[in-house]
Design a protein around this motif. Structure first.
Motif, short mmCIF file in Angstrom:
data_model
loop_
_atom_site.label_atom_id
_atom_site.label_comp_id
_atom_site.label_asym_id
_atom_site.label_seq_id
_atom_site.Cartn_x
_atom_site.Cartn_y
_atom_site.Cartn_z
N SER A 97 0.78 -1.08 0.12
CA SER A 97 -0.01 0.12 0.15
C SER A 97 0.85 1.14 0.00
CB SER A 97 -0.66 0.19 1.19
OG SER A 97 -1.90 -0.96 1.18
N SER A 136 -0.67 4.73 11.00
CA SER A 136 -2.24 4.68 11.39
C SER A 136 -3.20 5.21 10.13
CB SER A 136 -2.25 5.18 12.61
OG SER A 136 -1.98 6.90 12.28
N LEU A 172 -3.24 4.20 7.42
CA LEU A 172 -3.99 3.06 6.70
C LEU A 172 -5.13 2.66 7.17
CD1 LEU A 172 -0.78 0.74 6.35
CD2 LEU A 172 -1.55 1.78 4.43
N SER A 173 -5.54 3.11 8.40
CA SER A 173 -7.04 2.68 8.91
C SER A 173 -7.97 3.30 8.04
CB SER A 173 -6.86 2.95 10.32
OG SER A 173 -6.69 4.26 10.73
N GLU A 183 -10.10 0.90 6.60
CA GLU A 183 -10.61 -0.19 7.04
C GLU A 183 -12.16 -0.27 7.05
OE1 GLU A 183 -9.33 -0.40 11.35
OE2 GLU A 183 -7.01 -0.92 10.46
N LYS A 184 -12.71 -1.34 6.92
CA LYS A 184 -14.16 -1.55 6.45
C LYS A 184 -14.44 -3.00 7.16
CE LYS A 184 -17.96 -1.37 3.26
NZ LYS A 184 -18.32 -1.00 2.08
N GLU A 185 -15.46 -3.13 8.05
CA GLU A 185 -15.68 -4.60 8.25
C GLU A 185 -16.15 -5.38 7.12
OE1 GLU A 185 -18.88 -6.83 11.35
OE2 GLU A 185 -18.30 -4.57 11.85
N GLU A 221 -14.14 -6.22 4.85
CA GLU A 221 -13.43 -5.78 3.47
C GLU A 221 -11.94 -6.05 3.49
OE1 GLU A 221 -12.59 -5.59 0.21
OE2 GLU A 221 -14.57 -4.72 -0.14
N ASP A 222 -11.38 -6.95 2.93
CA ASP A 222 -9.88 -7.23 2.97
C ASP A 222 -9.25 -6.96 1.73
OD1 ASP A 222 -10.12 -9.42 1.51
OD2 ASP A 222 -9.25 -10.94 2.60
N TYR A 223 -9.73 -6.37 0.70
CA TYR A 223 -9.39 -6.10 -0.59
C TYR A 223 -8.55 -7.11 -1.09
CZ TYR A 223 -10.31 -1.61 1.63
OH TYR A 223 -11.21 -0.53 2.40
N TYR A 256 -7.09 -9.60 -0.05
CA TYR A 256 -5.63 -10.10 0.81
C TYR A 256 -5.95 -11.53 1.13
CZ TYR A 256 -2.39 -10.27 4.76
OH TYR A 256 -1.27 -10.65 5.42
N THR A 277 -14.28 2.88 -0.23
CA THR A 277 -13.46 3.65 0.90
C THR A 277 -12.60 4.44 0.24
OG1 THR A 277 -11.80 1.77 0.57
CG2 THR A 277 -13.45 1.53 2.38
#
Length: 176
Positions: free
Chosen positions: A9, A24, A26-27, A30-32, A34-36, A38, A166
């Motif tokens: 990233s 931080s 990167l947060s 963050e979305k419940e 969603e791991d893009y 990964y 996001t």
């Protein structure tokens, strides 16, 4: 043959981290749930390469553990002589030899997670087969760059790009 994939990233302005290795920011994506991609990506990976500075940052963030070492053969590229740990090899030899050795062995793909100096070394030798770069919607203005420069031109072929709600945009390229 195994591929070496840079999976990383960066901010819109090309930074991996702030000057003091702070991540931080990167947060903000963050979305419940969603791991893009990964989890799916790592199904095809069994080796992990990272520089010593990035390794140290990961240890600070995780309370002293390298989570990737639980499932992958890990290689920490360093100039120091450090004793290996379970699933972690501290490598201070020729990085080109290491990559050629890993690529010639049976196995899944190899992933590199930075940092900038390691990426530069790998790019100078044209060893990265694919680039998956998640661009985070933030300008850091300063910090540690992903692409440091000092390399020859590398032409890439676009494989895909994905936009997420996001604001994260994931770019996927292969070398030609």
């Amino acid at each position: 043959m195994r591929k070496l994939v840079l999976y990383i990233s960066m901010s819109i302005d090309g930074y991996l981290a702030t000057k003091d290795d702070e991540l931080s920011w990167l947060s903000i994506v963050e979305k419940e749930g969603e791991d893009y991609g990964y989890h799916d990506f790592y199904k095809d990976v069994d080796a992990y390469i990272v520089g010593k500075t990035t390794y140290d940052t990961i240890l600070k963030l995780t309370g002293g553990k390298l989570p990737q070492a639980e499932n992958l053969d890990c290689y920490v590229i360093t100039r120091q002589n450090i004793a290996d740990k379970e699933n972690i090899t501290f490598y201070n030899g020729d990085i080109e030899q290491l990559i050629h050795k890993l690529k010639s062995e049976q196995g899944k793909n190899i992933v590199c997670d930075g940092g900038g100096q390691i990426v530069k070394l790998l790019m100078q030798k044209n060893l990265i087969d694919e680039y998956i770069i998640s661009v985070i919607p933030v300008f850091l203005g300063d910090g540690k760059r992903l692409f440091i420069g000092g390399i020859d031109t590398i032409n890439l072929k676009a494989l895909s790009s994905k936009s997420f709600d996001t604001g994260l945009v994931q770019l996927h390229y292969s070398k030609q």
